[in-house]
Each structure stands twice: as structure tokens, then as C-alpha cells.
Write a protein that holds these residues in place. Structure first.
Motif, PDB file in Angstrom:
ATOM      1  N   VAL A   9       0.829  -1.206   0.000  1.00  0.00           N
ATOM      2  CA  VAL A   9       0.000   0.000   0.000  1.00  0.00           C
ATOM      3  C   VAL A   9       0.863   1.256   0.000  1.00  0.00           C
ATOM      4  O   VAL A   9       2.008   1.251   0.455  1.00  0.00           O
ATOM      5  N   LYS A  10       0.251   2.309  -0.508  1.00  0.00           N
ATOM      6  CA  LYS A  10       0.855   3.642  -0.431  1.00  0.00           C
ATOM      7  C   LYS A  10      -0.281   4.590  -0.077  1.00  0.00           C
ATOM      8  O   LYS A  10      -1.402   4.432  -0.564  1.00  0.00           O
ATOM      9  N   LEU A  11       0.001   5.558   0.786  1.00  0.00           N
ATOM     10  CA  LEU A  11      -1.036   6.482   1.235  1.00  0.00           C
ATOM     11  C   LEU A  11      -0.593   7.901   0.914  1.00  0.00           C
ATOM     12  O   LEU A  11       0.544   8.281   1.201  1.00  0.00           O
ATOM     13  N   LEU A  12      -1.504   8.676   0.326  1.00  0.00           N
ATOM     14  CA  LEU A  12      -1.214  10.076  -0.001  1.00  0.00           C
ATOM     15  C   LEU A  12      -2.079  10.987   0.862  1.00  0.00           C
ATOM     16  O   LEU A  12      -3.267  10.723   1.070  1.00  0.00           O
ATOM     17  N   SER A  13      -1.468  12.042   1.369  1.00  0.00           N
ATOM     18  CA  SER A  13      -2.186  13.002   2.212  1.00  0.00           C
ATOM     19  C   SER A  13      -3.113  13.853   1.336  1.00  0.00           C
ATOM     20  O   SER A  13      -3.044  13.792   0.113  1.00  0.00           O
TER      21      SER A  13
ATOM     22  N   GLN B 171       3.201  -1.795  -6.480  1.00  0.00           N
ATOM     23  CA  GLN B 171       4.015  -3.015  -6.668  1.00  0.00           C
ATOM     24  C   GLN B 171       4.948  -3.234  -5.480  1.00  0.00           C
ATOM     25  O   GLN B 171       5.044  -4.318  -4.944  1.00  0.00           O
ATOM     26  N   SER B 172       5.667  -2.179  -5.074  1.00  0.00           N
ATOM     27  CA  SER B 172       6.580  -2.326  -3.929  1.00  0.00           C
ATOM     28  C   SER B 172       6.128  -1.353  -2.840  1.00  0.00           C
ATOM     29  O   SER B 172       6.126  -0.142  -3.035  1.00  0.00           O
TER      30      SER B 172
END
Length: 348
Positions: A25-29, A76-77
């Protein structure tokens, strides 16, 4: 998208946890910048990791009465930092290593378990997993802070405890466990926690590694299951070295604080009061506050103690109009915040 609302009139930095179905996962503010994420396991029972779902935790920053839209992406990573676990068991059996989390199995030991953030250091018993001592880093002081559980029974008289009456058979008896509980310790970037699995209660103490009030207090959670008991009530007791002199304070419906005095000439039940949102004890140098997410009964029966009734299972009606005992118990989660503050000045 995660839509997060701050309902109070102050700016907040608060930890938010959500469940996801992928560890990548990636989270953006709301401004589109990457946010640090801690990824934790979701567990099937005390020692088995579920790979159906994961929990991510991050610090949300919101203005007063504001709304923030965070964007959650599968990548992906993953840049998320995974939590490390130590599991203390009576008979440690090393399982195959987990593909995502670093999990170590250890024997229950006499050595203490330690959690730490920039505000405080905590010592937990290696046998029971319960809190024993707090060191506040601001002044470098050690405070005794023992968490225990205890049982109350009911009298052998004709009138017994029921939904409206609390008629105990004397002082509480200590909650005794024959086998050491399984203790799961998590170390992460945003929070660390100790979870102890007893027969009737799963007790969690979580320390947030963030700035502000959330990092200065301890989150306590008790998941209570006393559905198999007969005329018993379970209490959590916090014993400290605060010289409270039989005084303690509870709130009245969250509006104001009322001083209480524990009087030995009264029966035990006359010293139990309702706690809607908080109760505290204090002396010249420190104040210990228990903030509660639910209304419960609270007492301070000895110097430096706070005691909260977690759940009650009573088999008879107490002739106050309900017409039944308290036998519809559900598995109940009780959540608290434990805040230890230094006091300046000696106003009573």
C-alpha cells in the motif's frame, strides 16, 4: 479514498487505523504527499496470522472541524513499515517464518517486557504481561503502576446482586491464572503494544509513538467474556504510588468533576460511583486519570488505587422491577486512556 473528519474545535494529529486486503500500500495526504504507514497483522486467535487482511495505521493531521481526503493506493513495492512481533508462550513452538512480519516465539520469562516512546518508558511483567511501572522522561521519575484483575462475588443473604444492586461478598479476590497467558508484543513505528490472552479477558495496552496527547497517554482495551460464570463480576484495578488519601474524582455526565471520599465505615458498595467519561486520583506531584469510552462503575478502595467494574453476570432478579438477572452478557470491549501527568502547584 478515506474521508476523515475532525469533529472538535482544535487541530489534531491522531492515529487512524483501517483494514486493507493487500500489504502493498501507499497512502497520499490531502496535499498529495506520501504518508508514513505502519502495517500490522490481523490475527486469528493469539498466535496465527491471517493473510486475508492487514491493518494499516497512520497519523492524520486535520484542522479544527475539518475534513481530510486521504488516497489509498495498491502499489508493486510497498513503502509501509511492517510491525515486528514477539510472542511469549508457555510451550514455544517455532512456526515457519511469516513472509511479511518478523515473528519470534519465546518462553514466558521473569524478565520484563519494555515499551518506550519519547514521553515514557513502560515495564510489563514477563509472566502475566500486565503493566508494572512507568518512567516519565520529562522528570526522569519512576512510578509504580500495577494493573491487575479481580473478581467480586455476591452475598449469601436473601438479597443478592442484580441489575440495580451491587451487594458483594466482601473484598475482591485476585484474578488467578494457573497457566501463564500467551503474551503478544508488537513493536512498530507508529505504535507498540502488549496483548495478554487470559481465559476471561484479552487485555491490550498500546503506546503511540506520536507527538501530543496521544503519545503521552496509554490506550487500554479489555475484551471481556464472562458468559460461563455464575454470580461474579470482573474488575480491573490500577494500583499506583500516588498518595491519594482516600480521595478520588469522577465526572457527572461529562459536565463537571465531583470529588469523592472513600469511607471505611460505609459498606464497600457505598464507595462505588458512576464514571461516565473519566475518574482520577492525585497528590501534590502527580495526577493519574482514567478516561473511559463507556460508562462504568469506579471506586478507589485503597490509597493510590482506581478500580473499574468491567462486566457483571448475576443469576437472580434484585426486586427492582426488571424481573430478571444479568444473563444476556455479550463479549464486551472496554476502551480507556490512562494519563499520568506531573502537577505544578498544590491546589487541592
Amino acid at each position: 479514498y478515506l474521508l476523515i473528519h475532525n469533529p472538535i474545535e482544535q487541530e489534531r494529529y491522531s492515529v487512524v487505523s483501517v483494514n486493507v486486503n493487500s500489504p502493498r500500500v501507499k497512502l497520499l495526504s490531502p496535499l498529495g504527499k506520501p504518508v508514513t504507514v505502519q502495517i500490522s497483522a490481523i490475527w486469528d486467535g493469539a498466535t496465527t496470522v491471517s493473510h486475508e487482511a492487514y491493518q494499516i495505521s497512520f497519523v492524520a493531521h486535520l484542522p479544527p472541524l475539518g475534513i481530510g481526503v486521504y488516497q489509498l493506493l495498491e502499489v508493486q513495492s510497498s513503502e509501509a513499515v511492517s510491525t515486528d512481533y514477539n510472542i511469549y508462550m508457555r510451550n514455544s513452538r517455532q512456526e515457519k517464518p511469516d513472509r511479511l512480519f518478523n515473528i519470534k516465539e519465546m518462553q514466558n520469562s521473569v524478565d520484563n517486557i519494555i515499551l518506550e516512546n519519547s514521553y515514557m518508558k513502560l515495564w510489563f511483567s514477563g509472566m502475566s504481561g500486565l503493566l508494572e511501572k512507568i518512567n516519565t522522561k520529562e522528570d526522569g521519575k519512576n512510578h509504580q503502576m500495577k494493573v491487575e484483575f479481580a473478581w467480586y462475588g455476591t452475598t449469601s443473604n436473601r438479597d443478592k446482586s442484580g441489575a440495580y444492586l451491587f451487594l458483594p461478598d466482601g473484598d475482591a479476590k485476585p484474578y488467578i491464572f494457573t497457566d501463564p497467558p500467551t503474551i503478544r508484543v508488537a513493536h512498530g513505528r507508529i505504535f507498540s503494544e502488549v496483548v495478554c490472552f487470559f481465559h476471561h479477558v484479552t487485555h491490550t495496552m498500546r503506546l503511540y509513538n506520536v507527538q501530543g496527547l496521544e503519545g503521552q497517554s496509554l490506550e487500554v482495551s479489555n475484551i471481556v467474556d464472562i458468559r460461563g460464570e455464575y454470580n461474579r463480576e470482573l474488575a480491573m484495578r490500577i494500583s499506583s504510588d500516588i498518595n491519594s488519601q482516600n480521595r478520588f474524582y469522577t465526572d457527572l455526565n461529562g459536565y463537571q468533576i465531583q470529588p469523592r471520599l472513600t469511607t471505611s465505615k460505609l459498606p464497600l458498595q457505598a464507595n462505588v460511583y458512576p464514571m461516565t467519561t473519566m475518574a482520577y486520583i492525585q497528590d501534590v506531584g502527580a495526577r493519574l486519570t482514567l478516561h473511559s469510552a463507556q460508562s462504568l462503575g469506579v471506586a478507589s478502595l485503597k490509597n493510590g488505587q482506581l478500580e473499574v467494574i468491567m462486566d457483571r453476570r448475576l443469576m437472580q432478579d434484585d426486586n427492582r422491577g426488571l424481573g430478571q438477572g444479568v444473563q444476556d452478557n455479550k463479549i464486551t470491549a472496554n476502551v480507556f486512556r490512562l494519563l499520568l501527568e506531573k502537577r505544578h502547584g498544590t491546589d487541592v
